[in-house]
Design an enzyme around this catalytic site. Structure first.
Site, short mmCIF file in Angstrom:
data_model
loop_
_atom_site.label_atom_id
_atom_site.label_comp_id
_atom_site.label_asym_id
_atom_site.label_seq_id
_atom_site.Cartn_x
_atom_site.Cartn_y
_atom_site.Cartn_z
N GLY A 186 0.85 -1.19 0.00
CA GLY A 186 0.00 0.00 0.00
C GLY A 186 0.88 1.23 0.00
O GLY A 186 0.78 2.09 0.88
N GLU A 222 0.48 -1.34 -4.82
CA GLU A 222 -0.62 -0.38 -4.63
C GLU A 222 -1.82 -0.84 -5.44
O GLU A 222 -1.68 -1.23 -6.60
CB GLU A 222 -0.17 1.01 -5.06
CG GLU A 222 -1.24 2.07 -5.04
CD GLU A 222 -1.86 2.28 -3.68
OE1 GLU A 222 -3.12 2.23 -3.59
OE2 GLU A 222 -1.12 2.48 -2.69
N LEU A 223 -3.00 -0.78 -4.83
CA LEU A 223 -4.21 -1.26 -5.49
C LEU A 223 -4.86 -0.21 -6.38
O LEU A 223 -5.47 -0.53 -7.40
CB LEU A 223 -5.21 -1.74 -4.43
CG LEU A 223 -6.51 -2.37 -4.90
CD1 LEU A 223 -6.25 -3.55 -5.83
CD2 LEU A 223 -7.34 -2.82 -3.70
N LEU A 282 2.52 1.20 6.12
CA LEU A 282 2.46 2.54 6.66
C LEU A 282 1.08 3.15 6.48
O LEU A 282 0.58 3.26 5.35
CB LEU A 282 3.52 3.43 6.00
CG LEU A 282 4.93 3.38 6.58
CD1 LEU A 282 5.49 1.96 6.62
CD2 LEU A 282 5.87 4.30 5.79
N ASP A 309 -5.44 1.34 5.81
CA ASP A 309 -6.86 1.60 6.05
C ASP A 309 -7.26 0.95 7.37
O ASP A 309 -7.07 -0.25 7.57
CB ASP A 309 -7.67 0.99 4.91
CG ASP A 309 -9.13 1.43 4.93
OD1 ASP A 309 -9.64 1.76 6.02
OD2 ASP A 309 -9.76 1.43 3.86
N GLU A 366 3.20 10.91 2.60
CA GLU A 366 2.25 12.02 2.65
C GLU A 366 1.38 11.95 3.90
O GLU A 366 1.12 12.96 4.56
CB GLU A 366 1.39 11.99 1.39
CG GLU A 366 0.44 13.16 1.25
CD GLU A 366 -0.39 13.06 -0.03
OE1 GLU A 366 -1.17 12.10 -0.14
OE2 GLU A 366 -0.24 13.93 -0.91
#
Length: 252
Positions: A73, A96-97, A149, A152, A228
């Site tokens: 992710g 990453e999805l 990191l 969800d 971020e």
């Protein structure tokens, strides 16, 4: 005319892609079916697509090195970019999805390679569902570091099965991690932090790093600052919760 002068998705000042053109929902449902190519097994991963300077051809039989770091992710790739220069000899990949976010990371890496010849050749990204396809990408004991990191939190109890750290998924991660390999987790949600720590603490193949080990690990210093999400938490003076565990041998 330079390409980025005519392309509004590229910043004229930095030559890097602009995030606002690649925005997507903060999270995706990892249990839904998505359509993208998946390698049948780890030997089918095409290193020449991910690391073309290091692997000019997809010679599956003669790979001098394999991917060792996986950022699960990876978001917009901040951690990967930081790790790439700290560990320049180590191959790493982000998983990453979300398709737009994956495309942003790809463009970011390509731009950094052009602007910094010889650098960032060891980092790549792939769009995939890591909750389903980790064994398709990594062999037994292949990885030395895995990063989770700000995942969800899936607050509702009925959705806890979607969490990327869980007892049954730790079995898969333990399979792909070599003995001594490390799982890094961080979140700004206290309940999720306790959940991830509890899952790791109760798993027989993981043990917590000591305070002294955490202090000297360069990757630990990036957990709250490289992404971020981490930067946003810091700006808001929020609290974070880390759990960093080592893969150990099974008890005799």
């Amino acid at each position: 005319m330079l390409e980025h002068d005519a392309n509004p998705t590229i910043s004229k000042s930095t030559g890097l892609p602009r995030k606002r053109f690649y925005r997507a929902r903060a999270h995706s449902n990892p249990l839904s079916d998505s359509h993208f190519p998946i390698p049948i097994c780890p030997s089918e991963v095409d290193y020449s697509l991910h690391y073309p300077q290091l692997f000019p051809s997809n010679d599956q039989l003669h790979r001098p090195k394999k991917i060792e770091f996986a950022d699960i992710g990876c978001g917009f790739g901040g951690l990967l970019i930081s790790l790439s220069t700290i560990f320049p000899e180590t191959l790493m990949i982000g998983m990453e999805l979300r398709d737009k976010v994956t495309e942003y990371v790809k463009e970011r890496i390509l731009a950094l390679r052009v602007a910094n010849p010889g650098q960032y050749q060891n980092v790549s990204v792939v769009r995939t569902n890591s909750m389903k396809y980790i064994p398709n990408y990594f062999e037994k004991a292949q990885l030395s570091k895995m990063f989770f990191l700000f995942p969800d939190p899936h607050f509702k109890e009925k959705n806890h099965r979607r969490r990327v750290i869980s007892p049954h998924l730790l079995d898969e991660y333990a399979y792909t991690l070599r003995v001594g390999g490390i799982i890094y987790t961080i979140t700004d949600v206290e309940e999720l932090g306790e959940w991830m720590k509890s899952c790791l603490e109760n798993h027989p193949l993981f043990e917590a790093l000591t305070a002294e080990e955490l202090e000297v690990d360069p990757a630990v210093k990036l957990l709250s600052s490289a992404t971020e999400e981490g930067q946003k938490v810091a700006r808001n003076e929020g609290q974070t919760f880390q759990a960093v565990y080592r893969r150990i041998s099974a008890a005799p």
